[in-house]
Motif scaffolding. Structure first.
Motif, PDB file in Angstrom:
ATOM      1  N   PRO A  72       0.819  -1.223   0.000  1.00  0.00           N
ATOM      2  CA  PRO A  72       0.000   0.000   0.000  1.00  0.00           C
ATOM      3  C   PRO A  72       0.848   1.267   0.000  1.00  0.00           C
ATOM      4  CG  PRO A  72      -0.806  -1.575   1.634  1.00  0.00           C
ATOM      5  CD  PRO A  72       0.508  -2.094   1.139  1.00  0.00           C
ATOM      6  N   GLY A  73       0.480   2.213  -0.845  1.00  0.00           N
ATOM      7  CA  GLY A  73       1.120   3.528  -0.836  1.00  0.00           C
ATOM      8  C   GLY A  73       2.438   3.630  -1.550  1.00  0.00           C
ATOM      9  N   MET A  74       2.998   2.492  -1.998  1.00  0.00           N
ATOM     10  CA  MET A  74       4.271   2.453  -2.715  1.00  0.00           C
ATOM     11  C   MET A  74       5.407   3.074  -1.883  1.00  0.00           C
ATOM     12  SD  MET A  74       2.901   2.790  -6.633  1.00  0.00           S
ATOM     13  CE  MET A  74       4.356   1.966  -7.285  1.00  0.00           C
ATOM     14  N   ALA A  75       6.320   3.814  -2.480  1.00  0.00           N
ATOM     15  CA  ALA A  75       7.508   4.290  -1.753  1.00  0.00           C
ATOM     16  C   ALA A  75       7.492   5.796  -1.533  1.00  0.00           C
ATOM     17  CB  ALA A  75       8.778   3.879  -2.496  1.00  0.00           C
ATOM     18  N   VAL A  76       7.587   6.580  -2.601  1.00  0.00           N
ATOM     19  CA  VAL A  76       7.664   8.040  -2.453  1.00  0.00           C
ATOM     20  C   VAL A  76       6.359   8.581  -1.877  1.00  0.00           C
ATOM     21  CG1 VAL A  76       8.107  10.235  -3.591  1.00  0.00           C
ATOM     22  CG2 VAL A  76       9.279   8.173  -4.389  1.00  0.00           C
ATOM     23  N   MET A  77       5.226   8.109  -2.386  1.00  0.00           N
ATOM     24  CA  MET A  77       3.940   8.651  -1.949  1.00  0.00           C
ATOM     25  C   MET A  77       3.704   8.428  -0.464  1.00  0.00           C
ATOM     26  SD  MET A  77       1.208  10.362  -2.702  1.00  0.00           S
ATOM     27  CE  MET A  77       0.670  10.292  -4.416  1.00  0.00           C
ATOM     28  N   ARG A  78       3.922   7.214   0.010  1.00  0.00           N
ATOM     29  CA  ARG A  78       3.638   6.959   1.422  1.00  0.00           C
ATOM     30  C   ARG A  78       4.612   7.720   2.314  1.00  0.00           C
ATOM     31  NH1 ARG A  78       4.066   0.737   2.501  1.00  0.00           N
ATOM     32  NH2 ARG A  78       3.908   1.294   4.695  1.00  0.00           N
ATOM     33  N   THR A  79       5.856   7.865   1.865  1.00  0.00           N
ATOM     34  CA  THR A  79       6.839   8.587   2.657  1.00  0.00           C
ATOM     35  C   THR A  79       6.487  10.068   2.731  1.00  0.00           C
ATOM     36  OG1 THR A  79       8.581   7.015   2.059  1.00  0.00           O
ATOM     37  CG2 THR A  79       9.281   9.175   2.867  1.00  0.00           C
ATOM     38  N   VAL A  80       6.170  10.667   1.593  1.00  0.00           N
ATOM     39  CA  VAL A  80       5.815  12.091   1.577  1.00  0.00           C
ATOM     40  C   VAL A  80       4.534  12.335   2.367  1.00  0.00           C
ATOM     41  CG1 VAL A  80       5.051  13.985   0.083  1.00  0.00           C
ATOM     42  CG2 VAL A  80       7.051  12.621  -0.548  1.00  0.00           C
ATOM     43  N   ALA A  81       3.562  11.444   2.236  1.00  0.00           N
ATOM     44  CA  ALA A  81       2.316  11.597   2.989  1.00  0.00           C
ATOM     45  C   ALA A  81       2.571  11.563   4.488  1.00  0.00           C
ATOM     46  CB  ALA A  81       1.325  10.504   2.593  1.00  0.00           C
ATOM     47  N   MET A  82       3.441  10.669   4.920  1.00  0.00           N
ATOM     48  CA  MET A  82       3.747  10.575   6.353  1.00  0.00           C
ATOM     49  C   MET A  82       4.589  11.752   6.833  1.00  0.00           C
ATOM     50  SD  MET A  82       2.262   8.164   7.981  1.00  0.00           S
ATOM     51  CE  MET A  82       3.253   7.593   9.369  1.00  0.00           C
ATOM     52  N   LEU A  83       5.482  12.252   5.993  1.00  0.00           N
ATOM     53  CA  LEU A  83       6.237  13.454   6.347  1.00  0.00           C
ATOM     54  C   LEU A  83       5.299  14.644   6.506  1.00  0.00           C
ATOM     55  CD1 LEU A  83       9.298  13.078   3.936  1.00  0.00           C
ATOM     56  CD2 LEU A  83       9.394  12.934   6.431  1.00  0.00           C
ATOM     57  N   ALA A  84       4.365  14.790   5.570  1.00  0.00           N
ATOM     58  CA  ALA A  84       3.398  15.883   5.654  1.00  0.00           C
ATOM     59  C   ALA A  84       2.504  15.724   6.871  1.00  0.00           C
ATOM     60  CB  ALA A  84       2.557  15.926   4.378  1.00  0.00           C
ATOM     61  N   ASN A  85       2.127  14.498   7.187  1.00  0.00           N
ATOM     62  CA  ASN A  85       1.279  14.220   8.340  1.00  0.00           C
ATOM     63  C   ASN A  85       1.978  14.627   9.637  1.00  0.00           C
ATOM     64  OD1 ASN A  85      -1.250  13.185   9.176  1.00  0.00           O
ATOM     65  ND2 ASN A  85      -0.323  11.234   9.754  1.00  0.00           N
ATOM     66  N   GLU A  86       3.248  14.271   9.751  1.00  0.00           N
ATOM     67  CA  GLU A  86       3.993  14.611  10.968  1.00  0.00           C
ATOM     68  C   GLU A  86       4.209  16.113  11.067  1.00  0.00           C
ATOM     69  OE1 GLU A  86       4.880  13.819  14.446  1.00  0.00           O
ATOM     70  OE2 GLU A  86       4.485  12.116  13.137  1.00  0.00           O
ATOM     71  N   ALA A  87       4.487  16.753   9.940  1.00  0.00           N
ATOM     72  CA  ALA A  87       4.664  18.208   9.942  1.00  0.00           C
ATOM     73  C   ALA A  87       3.363  18.899  10.328  1.00  0.00           C
ATOM     74  CB  ALA A  87       5.136  18.681   8.566  1.00  0.00           C
ATOM     75  N   ALA A  88       2.238  18.406   9.817  1.00  0.00           N
ATOM     76  CA  ALA A  88       0.947  19.002  10.157  1.00  0.00           C
ATOM     77  C   ALA A  88       0.662  18.860  11.646  1.00  0.00           C
ATOM     78  CB  ALA A  88      -0.161  18.345   9.336  1.00  0.00           C
TER      79      ALA A  88
END
Length: 525
Positions: free
Chosen positions: A436-452
């Motif tokens: 699920p989420g592949m590599a770049v997408m899941r990583t960027v989504a989680m980085l944005a989530n933590e920043a938010a």
């Protein structure tokens, strides 16, 4: 408030790599610096090292000889702590130990004037805890530089619960006067960078543990598609797995076991084995003259499909993820690939399919940007067995590599047509297993989530979060700016689908992301 008055001296306690670097930038900025260490010979070595570094800048014509001479003349060794009595600011860069830092500041309170600012270069210890028990805790602030200090632009200015806002602003302005990009942060575990960076490593380990690909392939995708300077595994090898694992454990424990920061069992095994990275000759990669450089996975050449279409929603200016998919369509067209454009109702009628848009179609394959579901799940949901997903890229126009995944139901001929399509556009195509989420997408989504979450919890501003990650760890784009570019709705969808796929609180969506999604708002502009 302005920076520290140039007529006041700066004292630096500790003459290791960090202390010497801080002394160098302060001296180059025009301040008289007094450097103290419990080992006098270490101070002499540090000053000699600074002089050598500045001489090299002169040789490269990046500094004038006169400025070099003047900066070196501003450096002075303090033989005792009493020698920093007249300092307007003291920056400690000693061992990362709470008791040692508290003891040092307690000593300094009896030496320096009441108007002297006490700054700590701690990377992980609570500024609140360091200041606790002092007579004047309001004058203590974090001044966290990154190694090597002369080269790294970021300085986190950290306020503890007792820090006087005027003191924090003076430290901020002084860091700016020293040529740094300072950001304000509240004293919480990991401050900004060491907290927000955790998903970059954590999602890499999750991908590796689920056998999405090997370390070299994941690193290549993150570099050549995601635009990161280094992939997670090569970066952890450089940092040292003992250091990286320790920071992760520290943040995890400080947040009372929040699953978002759960350390990796695989990394623990690396540490247990002594495979600490470059310094040990072995980590995720082998090092040394005889070490072979592992090749990232790339699909074999496939013929370009004869027909390609691009489906968009009828009447929709931008569907979820539409801007991202448009960018890939632009790359395909720039490569001379003819793409027929179709509207959603036509696609729905076609062969009874239950497609969603935006999507590409070729040789029976439906090709989507990952939304956090696996390709297999999406194929089932859409009643389209020949489903292929592609991963996020920083810039599809210039990316050298693109990652894809196909459903377990997908026919090889349909998958190969997609590979041929992307290869015809000049991409190296890497296949990931269907996670699920592949590599770049899941990583960027989680980085944005933590920043938010950090913004939501008052740790820092959105601007500070993005500046910190770009200047502190060289990310190609700030995580919240990336969320804006992809679309907050896409980030929320990816995280929600990851949470549904794994059933873990690790992927819970930040309330601030949900709020931005609900309002149609952005983090910037």
């Amino acid at each position: 408030m302005a920076a520290l008055n140039m007529g006041r001296s700066v004292a630096v306690i500790g003459s290791g790599a960090m202390g010497a670097g801080i002394a160098q930038v302060a001296a180059v900025a025009g301040y008289t610096v007094r450097l103290y260490d419990t080992r006098p010979e270490a101070v002499d070595k540090a000053i000699a090292g600074i002089a050598s570094a500045l001489d090299k800048l002169v040789a490269r014509e990046r500094m004038s000889a006169a400025d070099c001479t003047a900066a070196i003349a501003r450096l002075h060794a303090a033989s005792t702590l009493d020698g920093v009595r007249d300092a307007g600011m003291v920056v400690e860069a000693i061992v990362e130990d709470l008791a040692a830092k508290r003891g040092l500041f307690a000593q300094l309170e009896d030496i320096v004037g009441d108007d002297c600012v006490l700054a700590t270069n701690t990377s992980s210890i609570s500024v609140t805890a360091i200041a606790a028990g002092l007579r004047l805790p309001g004058r203590v602030a974090g001044m966290h530089f990154f190694n090597p200090v002369p080269l790294m632009a970021l300085c986190e200015v950290v306020s503890g619960m007792a820090t006087d806002p005027a003191v924090a602003q003076l430290v901020f302005d002084t860091a700016a006067a020293w040529g740094k990009n300072p950001v304000h942060a509240r004293s919480t575990p990991g401050f900004i960078v060491n907290r927000l960076a955790r998903p970059f490593y954590a999602e890499g380990w999750r991908l590796l543990s689920e056998q999405a690909a090997d370390a070299a392939t994941i690193d290549a995708v993150m570099r050549e598609a995601g635009g990161f300077r280094m992939g997670p595994f090569e970066l952890m090898d450089l940092i040292g797995h003992d250091v990286n694992f320790s920071v992760t454990q520290s943040v995890f424990n400080a947040y009372f076991g929040d699953p978002r920061f759960t350390p990796s069992v695989l990394q623990q095994e690396m540490v247990n084995a002594g495979f600490l990275g470059r310094k040990a000759g072995r980590g995720c990669y082998q090092y040394g003259e005889q070490a072979a450089v592992p090749a990232a996975q790339a699909e074999a050449p496939q013929p370009k499909p004869e027909y390609v279409s691009y489906t968009i929603e009828q009447g929709a200016a931008h569907a979820v993820g539409g801007a991202v998919v448009d960018a890939l369509a632009g790359r395909l067209r720039a490569a001379g690939i003819e793409i027929a454009q179709r509207k959603m109702p036509e696609t729905i009628r076609h062969a009874g399919a239950h497609d969603d848009a935006p999507a590409f179609h070729c040789n029976g394959a439906a090709v989507y940007l990952t939304d956090g579901r696996s390709a297999t799940q999406r194929a089932r949901d859409n009643h389209h067995p020949d489903t292929v997903l592609f991963d996020l890229a920083l810039d599809y126009g210039s990316a050298r590599r693109i990652a894809v995944a196909c459903s377990d139901q997908c026919a090889p001929s349909a998958y190969n047509a997609v590979v041929g399509l992307l290869q015809a556009a000049g991409f190296t195509v890497t296949r990931l297993d269907d996670v699920p989420g592949m590599a770049v997408m899941r990583t960027v989504a989680m980085l944005a989530n933590e920043a938010a979450d950090a913004v939501s919890q008052g740790v820092c501003s959105a601007d500070a979060a993005d500046i910190a990650m770009q200047k502190g760890v060289n990310y190609p784009r700030g995580p919240l700016a990336w969320a804006d570019a992809i679309g907050v709705e896409q980030i929320v969808r990816v995280l929600a689908n990851l949470a549904a796929s794994y059933g873990e609180d690790r992927y819970r969506v930040s309330p601030l992301l949900r709020r931005k999604h609900a309002s149609g708002g952005r983090f910037h502009g």
